[in-house]
Design a protein around this motif. Structure first.
Motif, PDB file in Angstrom:
ATOM      1  N   PHE A 293       0.806  -1.207   0.000  1.00 43.34           N
ATOM      2  CA  PHE A 293       0.000   0.000   0.000  1.00 43.34           C
ATOM      3  C   PHE A 293       0.841   1.260   0.000  1.00 43.34           C
ATOM      4  O   PHE A 293       0.579   2.195  -0.742  1.00 43.34           O
ATOM      5  CB  PHE A 293      -0.904   0.034   1.243  1.00 43.34           C
ATOM      6  CG  PHE A 293      -2.253  -0.546   0.982  1.00 43.34           C
ATOM      7  CD1 PHE A 293      -3.140   0.103   0.166  1.00 43.34           C
ATOM      8  CD2 PHE A 293      -2.621  -1.744   1.555  1.00 43.34           C
ATOM      9  CE1 PHE A 293      -4.389  -0.434  -0.076  1.00 43.34           C
ATOM     10  CE2 PHE A 293      -3.865  -2.280   1.320  1.00 43.34           C
ATOM     11  CZ  PHE A 293      -4.750  -1.617   0.501  1.00 43.34           C
ATOM     12  N   ALA A 294       1.834   1.318   0.886  1.00 41.59           N
ATOM     13  CA  ALA A 294       2.523   2.575   1.117  1.00 41.59           C
ATOM     14  C   ALA A 294       3.824   2.691   0.346  1.00 41.59           C
ATOM     15  O   ALA A 294       4.480   3.723   0.385  1.00 41.59           O
ATOM     16  CB  ALA A 294       2.826   2.738   2.606  1.00 41.59           C
TER      17      ALA A 294
ATOM     18  N   LEU B  35      -8.609  -6.087  -1.991  1.00 42.57           N
ATOM     19  CA  LEU B  35      -8.575  -4.691  -1.570  1.00 42.57           C
ATOM     20  C   LEU B  35      -8.702  -3.751  -2.762  1.00 42.57           C
ATOM     21  O   LEU B  35      -9.374  -2.720  -2.682  1.00 42.57           O
ATOM     22  CB  LEU B  35      -7.277  -4.413  -0.814  1.00 42.57           C
ATOM     23  CG  LEU B  35      -7.217  -4.944   0.616  1.00 42.57           C
ATOM     24  CD1 LEU B  35      -5.852  -4.693   1.214  1.00 42.57           C
ATOM     25  CD2 LEU B  35      -8.295  -4.326   1.482  1.00 42.57           C
ATOM     26  N   ALA B  36      -8.064  -4.089  -3.865  1.00 36.36           N
ATOM     27  CA  ALA B  36      -8.174  -3.265  -5.066  1.00 36.36           C
ATOM     28  C   ALA B  36      -9.613  -3.251  -5.579  1.00 36.36           C
ATOM     29  O   ALA B  36     -10.137  -2.209  -5.991  1.00 36.36           O
ATOM     30  CB  ALA B  36      -7.219  -3.778  -6.141  1.00 36.36           C
TER      31      ALA B  36
ATOM     32  N   SER C 115      -9.322   5.746   2.282  1.00 34.89           N
ATOM     33  CA  SER C 115      -7.903   5.686   1.947  1.00 34.89           C
ATOM     34  C   SER C 115      -7.390   4.253   2.014  1.00 34.89           C
ATOM     35  O   SER C 115      -7.853   3.440   2.819  1.00 34.89           O
ATOM     36  CB  SER C 115      -7.082   6.567   2.884  1.00 34.89           C
ATOM     37  OG  SER C 115      -6.971   5.976   4.167  1.00 34.89           O
ATOM     38  N   ALA C 116      -6.413   3.945   1.160  1.00 37.64           N
ATOM     39  CA  ALA C 116      -5.860   2.598   1.108  1.00 37.64           C
ATOM     40  C   ALA C 116      -5.219   2.182   2.430  1.00 37.64           C
ATOM     41  O   ALA C 116      -5.463   1.069   2.910  1.00 37.64           O
ATOM     42  CB  ALA C 116      -4.857   2.493  -0.045  1.00 37.64           C
ATOM     43  N   PRO C 117      -4.400   3.039   3.067  1.00 36.44           N
ATOM     44  CA  PRO C 117      -3.830   2.621   4.354  1.00 36.44           C
ATOM     45  C   PRO C 117      -4.889   2.337   5.411  1.00 36.44           C
ATOM     46  O   PRO C 117      -4.755   1.405   6.203  1.00 36.44           O
ATOM     47  CB  PRO C 117      -2.947   3.811   4.743  1.00 36.44           C
ATOM     48  CG  PRO C 117      -2.603   4.473   3.447  1.00 36.44           C
ATOM     49  CD  PRO C 117      -3.829   4.323   2.611  1.00 36.44           C
ATOM     50  N   ASP C 118      -5.947   3.144   5.429  1.00 38.85           N
ATOM     51  CA  ASP C 118      -7.010   2.907   6.415  1.00 38.85           C
ATOM     52  C   ASP C 118      -7.785   1.634   6.096  1.00 38.85           C
ATOM     53  O   ASP C 118      -8.224   0.917   7.003  1.00 38.85           O
ATOM     54  CB  ASP C 118      -7.961   4.098   6.466  1.00 38.85           C
ATOM     55  CG  ASP C 118      -7.371   5.280   7.209  1.00 38.85           C
ATOM     56  OD1 ASP C 118      -6.364   5.088   7.923  1.00 38.85           O
ATOM     57  OD2 ASP C 118      -7.898   6.402   7.080  1.00 38.85           O
ATOM     58  N   MET C 119      -7.991   1.349   4.802  1.00 37.30           N
ATOM     59  CA  MET C 119      -8.624   0.082   4.439  1.00 37.30           C
ATOM     60  C   MET C 119      -7.787  -1.090   4.922  1.00 37.30           C
ATOM     61  O   MET C 119      -8.314  -2.112   5.365  1.00 37.30           O
ATOM     62  CB  MET C 119      -8.817  -0.010   2.923  1.00 37.30           C
ATOM     63  CG  MET C 119     -10.007   0.751   2.385  1.00 37.30           C
ATOM     64  SD  MET C 119     -10.283   0.359   0.647  1.00 37.30           S
ATOM     65  CE  MET C 119     -11.797   1.290   0.344  1.00 37.30           C
TER      66      MET C 119
ATOM     67  N   THR D  47      -4.744  -7.869  19.111  1.00 34.46           N
ATOM     68  CA  THR D  47      -3.894  -6.748  18.748  1.00 34.46           C
ATOM     69  C   THR D  47      -3.852  -6.665  17.232  1.00 34.46           C
ATOM     70  O   THR D  47      -3.482  -7.641  16.565  1.00 34.46           O
ATOM     71  CB  THR D  47      -2.468  -6.924  19.288  1.00 34.46           C
ATOM     72  OG1 THR D  47      -2.522  -6.980  20.725  1.00 34.46           O
ATOM     73  CG2 THR D  47      -1.578  -5.757  18.872  1.00 34.46           C
ATOM     74  N   VAL D  48      -4.254  -5.529  16.690  1.00 38.10           N
ATOM     75  CA  VAL D  48      -4.241  -5.325  15.240  1.00 38.10           C
ATOM     76  C   VAL D  48      -3.077  -4.420  14.893  1.00 38.10           C
ATOM     77  O   VAL D  48      -3.035  -3.266  15.334  1.00 38.10           O
ATOM     78  CB  VAL D  48      -5.560  -4.690  14.749  1.00 38.10           C
ATOM     79  CG1 VAL D  48      -5.516  -4.477  13.230  1.00 38.10           C
ATOM     80  CG2 VAL D  48      -6.750  -5.564  15.135  1.00 38.10           C
ATOM     81  N   PRO D  49      -2.102  -4.909  14.125  1.00 36.49           N
ATOM     82  CA  PRO D  49      -0.952  -4.075  13.775  1.00 36.49           C
ATOM     83  C   PRO D  49      -1.383  -2.782  13.083  1.00 36.49           C
ATOM     84  O   PRO D  49      -2.216  -2.793  12.183  1.00 36.49           O
ATOM     85  CB  PRO D  49      -0.154  -4.959  12.809  1.00 36.49           C
ATOM     86  CG  PRO D  49      -0.556  -6.353  13.162  1.00 36.49           C
ATOM     87  CD  PRO D  49      -1.992  -6.265  13.568  1.00 36.49           C
ATOM     88  N   GLY D  50      -0.829  -1.669  13.544  1.00 34.35           N
ATOM     89  CA  GLY D  50      -1.115  -0.385  12.927  1.00 34.35           C
ATOM     90  C   GLY D  50      -2.406   0.262  13.390  1.00 34.35           C
ATOM     91  O   GLY D  50      -2.743   1.356  12.949  1.00 34.35           O
TER      92      GLY D  50
END
Length: 281
Positions: A16-17, A97-98, A114-118, A262-265
């Motif tokens: 994504f980033a 995701l796309a 936003s892609a990072p938030d998705m 725990t969810v990373p990010g």
């Protein structure tokens, strides 16, 4: 092959980033007994990629790579440490995701844009249940219902990563059910289907019924109880532990396990509430 949420964070965040493949130069690496965290961080920094790493990504590694793209180098290092996704699963998650982002521009499947938030709020949040789900089901082939699935979370992710599951995603909004059907076709997932219906109208039996941000525990279990197999369980994905909702459950439904995630990010509380019908009910 299963997937851990940490693996999803590790590789999908890079996708994504990161810089585009055309912008990143091939890498040649020759390392012996290197710290894997430092190595991954260095590759990411040099290549313009962002990674989400947690404490599980650790240890030392030796490898030799010549003229590989940064993304491939990250993948190979992850595989060497036993962290990598199955290639097909990784590709399917990225394609999902796309597809979600594409449909969301027209049909408003989710408020997250936003892609990072998705990535963090949707996909990684859904993937966080894989390890607890594996512990609960022991890899058995089961029928799973995702109630109020919306854009397919967690149902599509589970269908990709747990192919032994027969996943039905139900939603009362027709365009959301149609999206799930399209995802099943596009991603070639014979174990996934989208259904336009209200969950309380469904029969069963389903071995496991899950929901994510769908309804209170009392409503969730009441609306889907007729679809639950006699031996079945509910898996409710929640944020903060819903003490009031648990207290409001009817006498014939019991919580038998609570698991904090725990969810990373994602700097937010997440938990799974496991429920079942009381014996004799």
């Amino acid at each position: 092959m299963g997937i851990s949420p940490r693996v999803g964070a590790f590789f999908l965040a890079a996708w994504f980033a990161g810089a585009s493949p055309a912008a990143a130069s091939p890498l040649t690496l020759e390392v012996v007994d290197a710290d894997v965290t430092a190595l991954l961080t260095s590759i990411a920094r040099l290549s313009g990629l962002d990674l989400i790493l947690d404490d599980s990504v650790k240890g030392r590694i030796s490898l030799s790579l010549k003229d590989v793209e940064p993304e491939e180098a990250l993948m190979l290092i992850g595989k060497a440490k036993g962290l990598a996704l199955d290639d097909g699963q990784l590709e399917s998650l990225l394609a999902y995701l796309a597809l979600l982002a594409k449909w969301n521009r027209v049909y408003n499947l989710t408020a997250v844009r936003s892609a990072p938030d998705m990535l963090t709020h949707h996909l990684l949040d859904s993937l966080a249940v894989l390890r607890p789900l594996q512990a609960q089901t022991q890899g058995r082939a089961l029928k799973l219902l995702d109630a109020g699935s919306g854009g397919g979370l967690p149902g599509v992710a589970l269908a990709i990563c747990r192919p032994e599951l027969d996943v039905t995603c139900v939603d009362a909004v027709a365009k959301k059910a149609a999206f799930i059907q399209q995802a099943a076709v596009t991603l070639k997932l014979p174990n996934l289907r989208g259904l336009h219906a209200r969950v309380e109208s469904l029969g069963g039996p389903f071995d496991l019924i899950t929901s994510r941000a769908f309804a209170s525990l009392a409503d969730f279990t009441a609306w889907s109880t007729q679809a639950l197999a006699p031996h079945g369980v509910w898996m409710a994905m929640k944020g903060k532990l819903p003490d009031e909702e648990i207290a409001a459950l009817p006498p014939d439904v019991e919580v038998f396990h609570v698991e904090h995630l725990t969810v990373p990010g994602l700097n937010a509380e997440r938990c799974i509430i496991w429920l079942r019908k009381r014996a004799g009910q």
